[in-house]
Design an enzyme around this catalytic site. Structure first.
Site, PDB file in Angstrom:
ATOM      1  N   SER A   9       0.766  -1.130  -0.105  1.00 17.99           N
ATOM      2  CA  SER A   9      -0.066  -0.024   0.056  1.00 17.99           C
ATOM      3  C   SER A   9       0.579   1.256  -0.051  1.00 17.99           C
ATOM      4  O   SER A   9       0.313   2.362  -0.662  1.00 17.99           O
ATOM      5  CB  SER A   9      -0.958  -0.044   1.100  1.00 17.99           C
ATOM      6  OG  SER A   9      -0.062   0.115   2.561  1.00 17.99           O
ATOM      7  N   LYS A  45       0.095   4.649   6.591  1.00 19.74           N
ATOM      8  CA  LYS A  45      -0.638   5.209   5.605  1.00 19.74           C
ATOM      9  C   LYS A  45      -0.156   6.901   5.667  1.00 19.74           C
ATOM     10  O   LYS A  45       0.817   7.457   6.444  1.00 19.74           O
ATOM     11  CB  LYS A  45      -2.109   5.331   6.010  1.00 19.74           C
ATOM     12  CG  LYS A  45      -2.748   4.018   5.826  1.00 19.74           C
ATOM     13  CD  LYS A  45      -2.713   3.213   4.699  1.00 19.74           C
ATOM     14  CE  LYS A  45      -3.373   1.908   4.693  1.00 19.74           C
ATOM     15  NZ  LYS A  45      -2.857   1.154   3.485  1.00 19.74           N
TER      16      LYS A  45
END
EC number: 3.4.21.-
Length: 190
Positions: A40, A84
């Protein structure tokens, strides 16, 4: 042994316990060195063998800015952590998925009606996405992240797939700084 003195092993044990307590306090409240896995955050972080340096004085969102990389507890599973980038702050309007109108993220079906819509990030929350949008389960899937789940800010990483020494003191085990990538276009044009 005289009265009032401890054997050498007892002093050594005492210093070891104190050192462990000190390291525990540092780990809980100041700094953490932890592994990240998954695609990710490509290309910022590798899919395997990247270890990140996390500063915990940014815990609970204190001092976090748009563009910072964070480590947080996963809202849908508090036993797992996520890495993130913050792409929306409280009060911001964010486009749910600016990259595409596909309703799959990896193999997970995502609510098709939310794509192409704007959401206002609630107070006390941030919007987070992976740098590799097509392989990231993030706020597009589980909505805005409560700031209370933020464990810290990533400031650097080491990739242990790289050789220990490549001739540069700045690149031991693939060391790299993780920079804030946000560019405020409005501030630049004024």
């Amino acid at each position: 042994m005289t009265v009032g003195t401890l054997p050498i092993w007892s002093k050594t044990f005492s210093y070891a316990i104190r050192s462990l307590c000190f390291l525990h306090i540092i780990h809980m409240y100041a700094y953490e060195f932890t592994e990240t896995r998954g695609e990710s955050m490509l290309p910022t972080l590798s899919a395997t063998n990247d270890y990140v340096h996390v500063l915990k004085n940014f815990q609970n969102g204190r001092g976090i800015k748009m563009g910072d990389c964070i480590v947080a507890l996963k809202p849908t599973d508090p036993n797992h952590r996520i890495c993130k980038r913050v792409t929306g702050m409280p009060g911001d309007l964010v486009l749910v998925d600016p990259s595409t109108i596909v309703n799959y993220v990896g193999d997970v079906l995502v609510d098709e009606e939310r794509f192409g819509t704007y959401i206002k990030v609630p107070e006390g929350h941030v919007w987070v996405t992976g740098d590799n949008l097509s392989h990231s389960l993030d706020s597009r899937t589980y909505n805005a992240l409560p700031m209370g789940l933020i464990m810290g800010k990533i400031v650097a990483a080491n990739n242990f797939d790289k050789p220990f020494w490549d001739g540069s003191i700045r690149n031991i085990w693939g060391f790299k700084w993780i920079n804030n990538t946000f560019l405020d276009v409005q501030a630049k044009s004024n």
